[in-house]
Design a protein around this motif. Structure first.
Motif, mmCIF file in Angstrom:
data_model
loop_
_atom_site.group_PDB
_atom_site.id
_atom_site.type_symbol
_atom_site.label_atom_id
_atom_site.label_comp_id
_atom_site.label_asym_id
_atom_site.label_seq_id
_atom_site.Cartn_x
_atom_site.Cartn_y
_atom_site.Cartn_z
ATOM 1 N N LEU A 6 66.081 -5.010 -53.285
ATOM 2 C CA LEU A 6 66.348 -6.438 -53.503
ATOM 3 C C LEU A 6 67.386 -6.955 -52.509
ATOM 4 N N ARG A 7 68.278 -6.078 -52.066
ATOM 5 C CA ARG A 7 69.234 -6.445 -51.015
ATOM 6 C C ARG A 7 68.614 -6.240 -49.648
ATOM 7 N N MET A 8 68.056 -5.040 -49.423
ATOM 8 C CA MET A 8 67.573 -4.669 -48.088
ATOM 9 C C MET A 8 66.371 -5.503 -47.654
ATOM 10 N N GLY A 9 65.424 -5.713 -48.576
ATOM 11 C CA GLY A 9 64.259 -6.531 -48.253
ATOM 12 C C GLY A 9 64.646 -7.970 -47.977
ATOM 13 N N THR A 10 65.644 -8.463 -48.695
ATOM 14 C CA THR A 10 66.131 -9.832 -48.498
ATOM 15 C C THR A 10 66.774 -9.982 -47.122
ATOM 16 N N VAL A 11 67.600 -9.028 -46.728
ATOM 17 C CA VAL A 11 68.297 -9.097 -45.430
ATOM 18 C C VAL A 11 67.298 -9.186 -44.278
ATOM 19 N N GLY A 12 66.359 -8.244 -44.246
ATOM 20 C CA GLY A 12 65.417 -8.169 -43.123
ATOM 21 C C GLY A 12 64.614 -9.445 -42.946
ATOM 22 N N LEU A 13 64.023 -9.936 -44.040
ATOM 23 C CA LEU A 13 63.165 -11.123 -43.953
ATOM 24 C C LEU A 13 63.967 -12.385 -43.666
ATOM 25 N N ILE A 14 65.133 -12.524 -44.307
ATOM 26 C CA ILE A 14 65.941 -13.735 -44.112
ATOM 27 C C ILE A 14 66.524 -13.785 -42.700
ATOM 28 N N SER A 15 66.999 -12.648 -42.191
ATOM 29 C CA SER A 15 67.574 -12.647 -40.834
ATOM 30 C C SER A 15 66.507 -12.958 -39.785
ATOM 31 N N PHE A 308 75.165 8.604 -38.753
ATOM 32 C CA PHE A 308 73.922 8.258 -38.052
ATOM 33 C C PHE A 308 72.875 7.733 -39.036
ATOM 34 N N CYS A 309 72.820 8.358 -40.213
ATOM 35 C CA CYS A 309 71.823 7.962 -41.225
ATOM 36 C C CYS A 309 72.022 6.522 -41.671
ATOM 37 N N TYR A 310 73.275 6.155 -41.926
ATOM 38 C CA TYR A 310 73.574 4.784 -42.374
ATOM 39 C C TYR A 310 73.131 3.763 -41.332
ATOM 40 N N GLN A 311 73.376 4.075 -40.057
ATOM 41 C CA GLN A 311 73.043 3.109 -38.997
ATOM 42 C C GLN A 311 71.528 2.987 -38.800
ATOM 43 N N PHE A 312 70.806 4.111 -38.914
ATOM 44 C CA PHE A 312 69.343 4.025 -38.863
ATOM 45 C C PHE A 312 68.825 3.126 -39.980
ATOM 46 N N ASP A 313 69.437 3.250 -41.148
ATOM 47 C CA ASP A 313 69.097 2.374 -42.273
ATOM 48 C C ASP A 313 69.222 0.908 -41.875
ATOM 49 N N GLY A 314 70.394 0.563 -41.311
ATOM 50 C CA GLY A 314 70.650 -0.824 -40.929
ATOM 51 C C GLY A 314 69.657 -1.339 -39.898
ATOM 52 N N ILE A 315 69.343 -0.510 -38.914
ATOM 53 C CA ILE A 315 68.409 -0.913 -37.851
ATOM 54 C C ILE A 315 67.002 -1.144 -38.413
ATOM 55 N N PHE A 316 66.523 -0.192 -39.207
ATOM 56 C CA PHE A 316 65.154 -0.285 -39.712
ATOM 57 C C PHE A 316 64.996 -1.354 -40.796
ATOM 58 N N VAL A 317 66.055 -1.573 -41.585
ATOM 59 C CA VAL A 317 66.016 -2.650 -42.577
ATOM 60 C C VAL A 317 65.935 -4.000 -41.877
ATOM 61 N N GLY A 318 66.798 -4.210 -40.867
ATOM 62 C CA GLY A 318 66.803 -5.472 -40.131
ATOM 63 C C GLY A 318 65.478 -5.758 -39.439
ATOM 64 N N ALA A 319 64.855 -4.707 -38.932
ATOM 65 C CA ALA A 319 63.565 -4.854 -38.242
ATOM 66 C C ALA A 319 62.379 -4.844 -39.208
ATOM 67 N N THR A 320 62.665 -4.687 -40.511
ATOM 68 C CA THR A 320 61.655 -4.550 -41.589
ATOM 69 C C THR A 320 60.614 -3.477 -41.276
ATOM 70 N N GLN A 321 61.070 -2.388 -40.651
ATOM 71 C CA GLN A 321 60.200 -1.234 -40.397
ATOM 72 C C GLN A 321 60.337 -0.277 -41.586
#
Length: 338
Positions: A6-15, A308-321
């Motif tokens: 609910l947080r991660m999906g919102t971030v990617g699509l809204i950004s 490294f894991c946390y940052q991969f999370d941020g990158i892939f969430v933002g790109a909605t991958q």
């Protein structure tokens, strides 16, 4: 925590919508996820007896501990609507790169939680009930304040009136559900991994259950610092993808890895120096302290690897991958269980 999508999906699509300058779509994404949060929370509340049954069934705990769990869950479960809406609100503000507001939201929620819980436990002597009631009250007060603020923020800054009309666009709803289901599977498996440690600890005895709980606090504290970079990365990466600006994307990826890794080294050094002192502060039981000392090495090592894991999370969430996130977690958890 399993509903962190609910947080991660919102971030990617809204950004990404922000990158395209589509403000009306931003408000619709926000409202769609609010509806999903509300529906899920109702299911959680209706499943209360089932949740308590499975906790008692799978964990080897004393009758006294079971009674405390029943008391806590029976109250705390009613914070589900508010806490899931908080996920959506944080995702919204991270997505539009207003990280000060998302930080303020968490500060308000956490501060109220500390104050209420302390009052109900230490002054009113409500014990475990007091902790649960404190969290429930603080969650609802927080969403009342920030939903009101968000309504006026969207209306004045985006020149859009948030409304539920034309919300059910089949293509958009399917995209949202697809992203959310991928992240849900990923987060559920991650939550399962933490639960698995607790489960194995309970089989060894309540002493090890206590030690695991203490050591996990160190992991969580480290994650608050390292995830901060990932949270910021989500919004900027999504914006860059929406605008199709490759240079911004690559700079963001490089910066988040460098900052996160350097921060993880600092955290690990602090843990080497202060870990025993902090363990002693968390428990006054000498045997638990002695057991916990044996696992300090892992607490020191994990922030460096996990950065490294946390940052991969941020990158892939933002790109909605999200498909890639889901698949990597399936493989990781399978290896972890083996």
């Amino acid at each position: 925590w399993s509903f962190g999508f609910l947080r991660m999906g919102t971030v990617g699509l809204i950004s990404q919508a922000l990158g395209k300058g589509d403000y009306r779509e931003i408000s619709k994404i926000f409202l769609r996820n609010l509806l999903i949060a509300f529906i899920i929370s109702l299911i959680i509340i209706l499943s209360k007896d089932l949740i308590i049954y499975y906790i008692n069934h799978f964990f080897s705990i004393s009758e006294k501990t079971k009674k405390l769990i029943d008391q806590y869950v029976s109250i705390r479960i009613f914070s589900a609507p508010a806490e899931l809406i908080i996920y959506v609100l944080i995702g919204f503000y991270l997505g539009i790169q207003k990280t000060k507001v998302s930080s303020l939201l968490m500060i308000v929620f956490s501060s109220l939680n500390i104050l209420f819980s302390s009052y109900f436990v230490l002054v009113m002597n409500l014990n475990i009930y007091g902790v649960a009631i404190g969290t429930v009250l603080s969650a609802y007060i927080t969403i009342i304040i920030f939903l009101t603020y968000t309504y006026y923020f969207v209306r004045s800054n985006f020149q859009v009136l948030p409304r539920f009309k034309k919300l059910f666009n089949e293509k958009k709803v399917f995209q949202l559900l697809n992203i959310n289901s991928d992240i849900f599977i990923r987060t559920f498996l991650l939550t399962f991994s933490f639960l698995w440690i607790t489960y194995q600890g309970s089989k060894l005895g309540e002493d090890y259950l206590a030690v695991n709980s203490i050591m996990l606090q160190f992991i969580l504290v480290a994650s608050f610092f390292l995830d901060a970079y990932a949270f910021s990365t989500e919004g900027v990466v999504g914006f860059a993808v929406g605008r199709r600006v490759k240079k911004t994307f690559l700079n963001t990826v490089r910066n988040c890895f460098e900052l996160s890794f350097l921060s993880s080294l600092v955290i690990s050094v602090l843990y080497i120096v202060f870990c025993k002192i902090l363990i002693n502060a968390l428990t006054d039981l000498e045997y638990i302290r002695f057991l916990a000392y044996g696992y300090i090495f892992w607490v020191v090592l994990i922030p460096i690897v996990a950065s490294f894991c946390y940052q991969f999370d941020g990158i892939f969430v933002g790109a909605t991958q999200t498909k890639e996130m889901r698949n990597s977690m399936i493989i990781s958890v399978f290896i972890f269980i083996l």
